[in-house]
Scaffold this active site. Sequence first.
Site, PDB file in Angstrom:
ATOM      1  N   ASP A   1     -12.640 -19.734  66.462  1.00  0.00           N
ATOM      2  CA  ASP A   1     -13.048 -19.445  65.331  1.00  0.00           C
ATOM      3  C   ASP A   1     -12.846 -20.590  64.435  1.00  0.00           C
ATOM      4  OD1 ASP A   1     -13.866 -18.685  62.633  1.00  0.00           O
ATOM      5  OD2 ASP A   1     -12.633 -17.019  62.503  1.00  0.00           O
TER       6      ASP A   1
ATOM      7  N   ASP B   1     -19.922 -20.540  63.040  1.00  0.00           N
ATOM      8  CA  ASP B   1     -18.676 -21.088  63.296  1.00  0.00           C
ATOM      9  C   ASP B   1     -17.564 -20.317  64.174  1.00  0.00           C
ATOM     10  OD1 ASP B   1     -17.997 -19.028  61.469  1.00  0.00           O
ATOM     11  OD2 ASP B   1     -16.551 -20.059  60.290  1.00  0.00           O
ATOM     12  N   GLU B   2     -18.211 -19.759  64.847  1.00  0.00           N
ATOM     13  CA  GLU B   2     -17.466 -18.598  65.682  1.00  0.00           C
ATOM     14  C   GLU B   2     -18.308 -18.180  66.994  1.00  0.00           C
ATOM     15  OE1 GLU B   2     -16.145 -14.823  64.164  1.00  0.00           O
ATOM     16  OE2 GLU B   2     -17.514 -14.860  62.841  1.00  0.00           O
TER      17      GLU B   2
END
Length: 417
Positions: free
Chosen positions: A22, A117-118
């Site tokens: 993350d 974003d993860e």
Amino acid sequence: MFRGSDITRAWPQDTPILFHVDMNSFFASCEQQANPFLRGKPIAVAGQPGSRTVIATASREAKARGVKTAMRLGEAKKICPELIFVPNDPKKYLWIHQQMMQIFALLTDQMEVWSIDEACLDVTKYVQRYGGIFATAEWIRMQLRKRLGSSLTCSIGIGPNKLLAKLGSDLDPGDGIFVFHPQDIPQIMAKIPLNKICGIGPRTEAKLREMRINSIPELAVAPVDQLVARFGKIGFWLHEIAHGRDSSDVQSVLDVNPNQSMGHSVTLPHDITHAEDIRRVLLKLSEKTARRLRAAHSCGRVVSAGIRYHNFTHFHAQCTLNHPTDDGYQIFQHAWEIVRRHHHPHPIRLLHVSVSDLHAFHQPSLFPRDRKIEQFTQTLDTINNRFGHWTIQRATLLPVRNIVREGSGYGLMKKFN
């Protein structure tokens, strides 16, 4: 920074090893990496100046001053007068996301992308190649710094399933590594507050406290039938997470053979619950899928739809048509029927539509009405191919705010004013 279980202990044989990576303050970190003058300063990424918008991401410096995601710009400025607003740049974030995925793909072919974003990675078969669990996590961090710059940092959660890997990255959100060794799960879970579990929001927590459940250990011993009676299907999920269990595999809804299936998925900028919002997203995904089918001179008989909820639980179902189709609206009708039958009313994070059992030809219809629709669709494709996607589209997919400004009635003014 390393927290959690002792990483030097042997991992039980035949137990999966999952990483949840993350990125920290992703949009803000991208801007700080791109502009050295923003580094070390409190910044907030939002919409264009003067627009009615909220903060998408605050930098670590801004968060330390009390600025939070989804906070109104004026409120954030009062809390932190020196806060710098930066307009969002989706193309930049997408390019960096693609670089991240390329790095992860070097490590494993089992990768589930959760958002821009993860991602969750199954590294069970590969950690020894990189020198063990901790060395593999450090390799990821090193590659991200090397390719993307020092401003972009990440938190990595490590555990035997997706639930614990995700929880681990949440427990150490500041460029750290948190490990759930399988033997330590009960001891670590016992120390975690209820509201730290992804999917247990204020309302769920309040209902649990009404049942005199105030901690993970108390949730673990609560009768399953009582939880199901109070929360429905989510009750069984609550029982499982209290024991640190998650049986779902690492599998992206986009991980399909292009020769067997075509589809589109979208991680939404904010969770949605209303039926009309769900229908609009499904329609757009269906139209995009249909365009790809027609461009490949293909059509399909099986329509699939899937949902990932705010707590990362998900479902996926499909139906078989009587005849193959490449029509976006027909795909949408079946996708909506799937979602309508299976969906339970919880906030939705991701939606997916695909068509499989593909055929490399499409026999023209014998019915005049169908032939007119096919000719009309071909004309639309010709125009959109020449002038750009969505040059001509269904009125339903037009931005609602434009309809409100130009139209009169329909009861929409109050909703958007």
